[in-house]
Design a protein around this motif. Structure first.
Motif, PDB file in Angstrom:
ATOM      1  N   ARG A 167      -6.172   2.012 -11.559  1.00 18.07           N
ATOM      2  CA  ARG A 167      -6.331   2.231 -10.127  1.00 18.07           C
ATOM      3  C   ARG A 167      -7.803   2.527  -9.856  1.00 18.07           C
ATOM      4  O   ARG A 167      -8.379   3.449 -10.447  1.00 18.07           O
ATOM      5  CB  ARG A 167      -5.481   3.401  -9.636  1.00 18.07           C
ATOM      6  CG  ARG A 167      -3.977   3.194  -9.755  1.00 18.07           C
ATOM      7  CD  ARG A 167      -3.241   4.467  -9.379  1.00 18.07           C
ATOM      8  NE  ARG A 167      -1.818   4.358  -9.588  1.00 18.07           N
ATOM      9  CZ  ARG A 167      -0.953   3.963  -8.646  1.00 18.07           C
ATOM     10  NH1 ARG A 167      -1.404   3.663  -7.438  1.00 18.07           N
ATOM     11  NH2 ARG A 167       0.325   3.876  -8.902  1.00 18.07           N
ATOM     12  N   LYS A 179       1.220   3.944  -3.218  1.00 17.56           N
ATOM     13  CA  LYS A 179       0.706   5.263  -2.842  1.00 17.56           C
ATOM     14  C   LYS A 179      -0.807   5.221  -2.644  1.00 17.56           C
ATOM     15  O   LYS A 179      -1.559   6.047  -3.163  1.00 17.56           O
ATOM     16  CB  LYS A 179       1.067   6.302  -3.908  1.00 17.56           C
ATOM     17  CG  LYS A 179       2.557   6.442  -4.138  1.00 17.56           C
ATOM     18  CD  LYS A 179       2.871   7.403  -5.260  1.00 17.56           C
ATOM     19  CE  LYS A 179       4.377   7.458  -5.527  1.00 17.56           C
ATOM     20  NZ  LYS A 179       4.716   8.357  -6.649  1.00 17.56           N
ATOM     21  N   CYS A 180      -1.214   4.230  -1.884  1.00 18.36           N
ATOM     22  CA  CYS A 180      -2.638   4.069  -1.580  1.00 18.36           C
ATOM     23  C   CYS A 180      -3.008   5.004  -0.437  1.00 18.36           C
ATOM     24  O   CYS A 180      -2.441   4.937   0.660  1.00 18.36           O
ATOM     25  CB  CYS A 180      -2.916   2.619  -1.201  1.00 18.36           C
ATOM     26  SG  CYS A 180      -4.573   2.314  -0.612  1.00 18.36           S
ATOM     27  N   ASN A 181      -3.986   5.920  -0.685  1.00 15.12           N
ATOM     28  CA  ASN A 181      -4.403   6.884   0.332  1.00 15.12           C
ATOM     29  C   ASN A 181      -5.865   6.734   0.726  1.00 15.12           C
ATOM     30  O   ASN A 181      -6.384   7.521   1.521  1.00 15.12           O
ATOM     31  CB  ASN A 181      -4.163   8.318  -0.155  1.00 15.12           C
ATOM     32  CG  ASN A 181      -4.765   8.569  -1.518  1.00 15.12           C
ATOM     33  OD1 ASN A 181      -5.588   7.778  -1.999  1.00 15.12           O
ATOM     34  ND2 ASN A 181      -4.346   9.640  -2.166  1.00 15.12           N
ATOM     35  N   PHE A 199      -9.129   3.529   1.119  1.00 13.37           N
ATOM     36  CA  PHE A 199      -9.523   2.123   1.017  1.00 13.37           C
ATOM     37  C   PHE A 199     -11.013   2.032   0.741  1.00 13.37           C
ATOM     38  O   PHE A 199     -11.767   2.946   1.098  1.00 13.37           O
ATOM     39  CB  PHE A 199      -9.173   1.375   2.303  1.00 13.37           C
ATOM     40  CG  PHE A 199      -7.695   1.290   2.567  1.00 13.37           C
ATOM     41  CD1 PHE A 199      -6.922   0.335   1.951  1.00 13.37           C
ATOM     42  CD2 PHE A 199      -7.086   2.179   3.445  1.00 13.37           C
ATOM     43  CE1 PHE A 199      -5.565   0.260   2.197  1.00 13.37           C
ATOM     44  CE2 PHE A 199      -5.730   2.115   3.687  1.00 13.37           C
ATOM     45  CZ  PHE A 199      -4.962   1.149   3.070  1.00 13.37           C
ATOM     46  N   VAL A 229     -10.086   3.491  -6.590  1.00 12.47           N
ATOM     47  CA  VAL A 229      -9.948   3.904  -5.197  1.00 12.47           C
ATOM     48  C   VAL A 229     -11.332   4.152  -4.630  1.00 12.47           C
ATOM     49  O   VAL A 229     -12.184   4.806  -5.265  1.00 12.47           O
ATOM     50  CB  VAL A 229      -9.093   5.184  -5.086  1.00 12.47           C
ATOM     51  CG1 VAL A 229      -8.939   5.589  -3.627  1.00 12.47           C
ATOM     52  CG2 VAL A 229      -7.734   4.962  -5.713  1.00 12.47           C
ATOM     53  N   SER A 274       0.828  -1.215   0.000  1.00 13.72           N
ATOM     54  CA  SER A 274       0.000   0.000   0.000  1.00 13.72           C
ATOM     55  C   SER A 274       0.858   1.259   0.000  1.00 13.72           C
ATOM     56  O   SER A 274       0.533   2.252  -0.661  1.00 13.72           O
ATOM     57  CB  SER A 274      -0.926  -0.008   1.216  1.00 13.72           C
ATOM     58  OG  SER A 274      -0.169   0.090   2.423  1.00 13.72           O
ATOM     59  N   PHE A 282      -8.805  -0.328  -2.078  1.00 12.98           N
ATOM     60  CA  PHE A 282      -7.947   0.087  -3.189  1.00 12.98           C
ATOM     61  C   PHE A 282      -7.748  -1.107  -4.107  1.00 12.98           C
ATOM     62  O   PHE A 282      -7.490  -2.223  -3.662  1.00 12.98           O
ATOM     63  CB  PHE A 282      -6.597   0.578  -2.653  1.00 12.98           C
ATOM     64  CG  PHE A 282      -5.610   0.938  -3.721  1.00 12.98           C
ATOM     65  CD1 PHE A 282      -5.628   2.178  -4.302  1.00 12.98           C
ATOM     66  CD2 PHE A 282      -4.661   0.009  -4.143  1.00 12.98           C
ATOM     67  CE1 PHE A 282      -4.701   2.521  -5.287  1.00 12.98           C
ATOM     68  CE2 PHE A 282      -3.736   0.333  -5.116  1.00 12.98           C
ATOM     69  CZ  PHE A 282      -3.767   1.596  -5.685  1.00 12.98           C
ATOM     70  N   THR A 283      -7.862  -0.871  -5.429  1.00 11.17           N
ATOM     71  CA  THR A 283      -7.670  -1.916  -6.435  1.00 11.17           C
ATOM     72  C   THR A 283      -6.684  -1.423  -7.476  1.00 11.17           C
ATOM     73  O   THR A 283      -6.790  -0.281  -7.944  1.00 11.17           O
ATOM     74  CB  THR A 283      -9.000  -2.283  -7.112  1.00 11.17           C
ATOM     75  OG1 THR A 283      -9.926  -2.721  -6.121  1.00 11.17           O
ATOM     76  CG2 THR A 283      -8.789  -3.414  -8.124  1.00 11.17           C
ATOM     77  N   ALA A 284      -5.736  -2.257  -7.836  1.00 15.02           N
ATOM     78  CA  ALA A 284      -4.742  -1.937  -8.869  1.00 15.02           C
ATOM     79  C   ALA A 284      -4.619  -3.132  -9.797  1.00 15.02           C
ATOM     80  O   ALA A 284      -4.511  -4.277  -9.347  1.00 15.02           O
ATOM     81  CB  ALA A 284      -3.397  -1.601  -8.250  1.00 15.02           C
TER      82      ALA A 284
END
Length: 506
Positions: free
Chosen positions: A296, A270-272, A274, A298, A266, A276-278
């Motif tokens: 991405r 740079k997950c800010n 939740f 989010v 995460s 979160f999917t990439a």
């Protein structure tokens, strides 16, 4: 009017050398060669070309070419508008270029810090509480005055090292992934999804080799939208069917940010927010082996919107991945073909070496056999010479036949193998060896010896008689090894036979 003669001595050294080279090629008269060389600026190549092809009208251009003057370069002109447009295009390309997928290196299981026992945890609890009481004011003070910070920061995130306060037991990446699957199954029921039972780093390596997709889903149970996302979006039948389709080649990796590897993922992505999917796959436009994040998602999202975004990006990238798989398969087949060719070459080379070794061994065996044969022939020749020398020596040592007036005489009739009967008298006291020596040297004695000097006894030679002397009716063998006197063995007279000995028959 005749042209004045040219004095070669007035030319410089370089001009005289050029004149000599030119005349050696063209065989032209010097009086005509010098003006042509002058018009060609004393360049031998141009003068030779003029001599054979004729002079062109543009003498100035030829002189310039002779001096090797480069043509003038066109001035470079820059257009400010084109430069700005080119910069904007490059900026747009950089902006739309996918971000490289980070590779997380988890801590090896062998280096994992084991959990302390309950007794040690109880003993160190007061110290832990005291540390928290002292560290909290220090952190607040450093937050107000960051230039006085003395604690090291994480070089990748720029923040203090994250302390695991969730109470979850740290596990290996594969065990942590399976624990997340069990927790989701217990919370939301059995989900038939293409789970990846390995860690993030291993899953990344798999899609890199397979030219497939990796769908990374990061969840935080403390977030309010996690339950809605898992129940309505991730467990949606259409989403499950899309992820389960083997033609789509999608791997699913779900991580809980309370675990160490998921937290590192995460931070790297740079997950800010939740959930979160990439979506991660190979990106040939970035590099031949590059793996990047191409989508991405989010926050919470409707299943139809979520699936539409996945399908759009998946359809866009599938053709590139198909090409990459085909190229990889082609490279693999070529690599396997080269390996098989190398293996076949090595086998052929080994067979050639084995044939060469066998041929060499056969040649060496033939040489050894020839050498052994020559040695045997040499030994046989030497043995025959020594045998003949012994016979001549022994013939000189044979006792003469006794006279008629002597007593104790033994009269013996010998049937020789290749001669008629031989009758000779021997003394009764003569040893049996004398009888054998007479038979062996009979031919030499008959010849009356040789005119040559009688040789001595050969050294390193033990004579063996190739015959035996026997009597008939009854048959008695008079063996030389038994010794004895002739009178004792034969008596007053006897008819004896000389029998050749054939060793291979015995």
């Amino acid at each position: 009017m005749a042209a004045p003669e040219i004095d070669i001595s007035q030319l410089s050294e370089a001009q005289q050398l050029a004149l000599q080279q030119y005349t050696s090629v063209t065989d032209q008269d010097i009086q005509a060669a010098v003006p042509l060389l002058r018009r060609s600026q004393w360049n031998v190549e141009i003068a030779v070309a003029k001599f054979f092809d004729g002079e062109g009208p543009d003498l100035v251009a030829e002189a310039v070419a002779a001096q090797n003057v480069p043509p003038p370069r066109a001035p470079r002109r820059e257009n400010l508008q084109q430069n700005l447009l080119r910069g904007q295009i490059n900026a747009l390309r950089e902006e739309h270029r996918p971000d490289a997928a980070p590779r997380i290196v988890p801590q090896p299981e062998s280096q994992a810090i084991p959990q302390p026992s309950i007794l040690l945890a109880i003993l160190f609890t007061p110290f832990q509480l005291l540390y928290k009481m002292i560290a909290a004011p220090i952190r607040y003070f450093l937050y107000l005055f960051p230039f006085l910070r003395i604690f090291p920061r994480n070089p990748t995130t720029g923040t203090l090292r994250r302390v695991n306060t969730s109470g979850r037991r740290p596990l290996s990446p594969s065990d942590a992934s399976q624990r997340v699957q069990r927790e989701l199954a217990e919370e939301y029921g059995e989900i038939e999804l293409p789970w990846s039972n390995v860690g993030y780093a291993t899953s990344l390596d798999h899609i890199k080799r397979e030219f497939s997709f990796l769908l990374v889903v990061l969840i935080s149970p403390e977030h309010d939208d996690t339950s809605t996302f898992c129940r309505e979006t991730l467990m949606n039948p259409e989403v499950v069917a899309f992820l389960h389709d083997p033609n789509n080649m999608i791997r699913l990796w779900v991580g809980d940010v309370r675990d160490a590897e998921a937290y590192q993922v995460s931070t790297a992505l740079k997950c800010n927010k939740f959930p979160f999917t990439a979506l991660i796959c190979n990106t040939p436009e970035v590099g031949s082996t590059a793996v990047s994040v191409v989508l991405r998602n989010v926050g919470p999202m409707e299943p139809t919107v979520y699936l539409a975004k996945l399908r759009s990006v998946h359809a866009t990238r599938s053709s590139q991945l198909e090409t990459g798989r085909a190229n990889y398969a082609l490279q693999n087949s070529e690599r396997n073909l080269r390996r098989e060719q190398d293996s076949a070459y090595e086998r052929s080379l080994a067979q050639d070496r084995e044939r060469a070794r066998q041929r060499k061994e056969a040649e060496e065996a033939v040489q050894r056999a020839e050498k052994l044969k020559l040695e045997e022939e040499a030994n046989a020749t030497l043995l025959a010479e020594k045998r003949q020398q012994w016979r001549r020596w022994r013939a000189s040592q044979v006792l003469s036949e006794p006279g008629p007036d002597e007593k104790d005489i033994v009269r013996i009739a010998l049937k020789m193998p290749e001669a008629a009967r031989v009758i000779r008298r021997f003394r009764a006291s003569d040893p049996i060896d004398e009888l054998y020596s007479f038979v062996e040297c009979y031919e030499i004695i008959q010849d009356g010896g040789s005119s040559e000097k009688t040789p001595g006894k050969p050294s390193d030679y033990k004579h063996e008689f190739a015959f035996r002397i026997v009597s008939t009716l009854p048959r008695v063998v008079y063996d030389i090894a038994d010794g004895g006197r002739i009178g004792e063995k034969v008596g007053k007279s006897g008819n004896l036979i000389v029998e050749p000995i054939v060793y291979h028959e015995e």
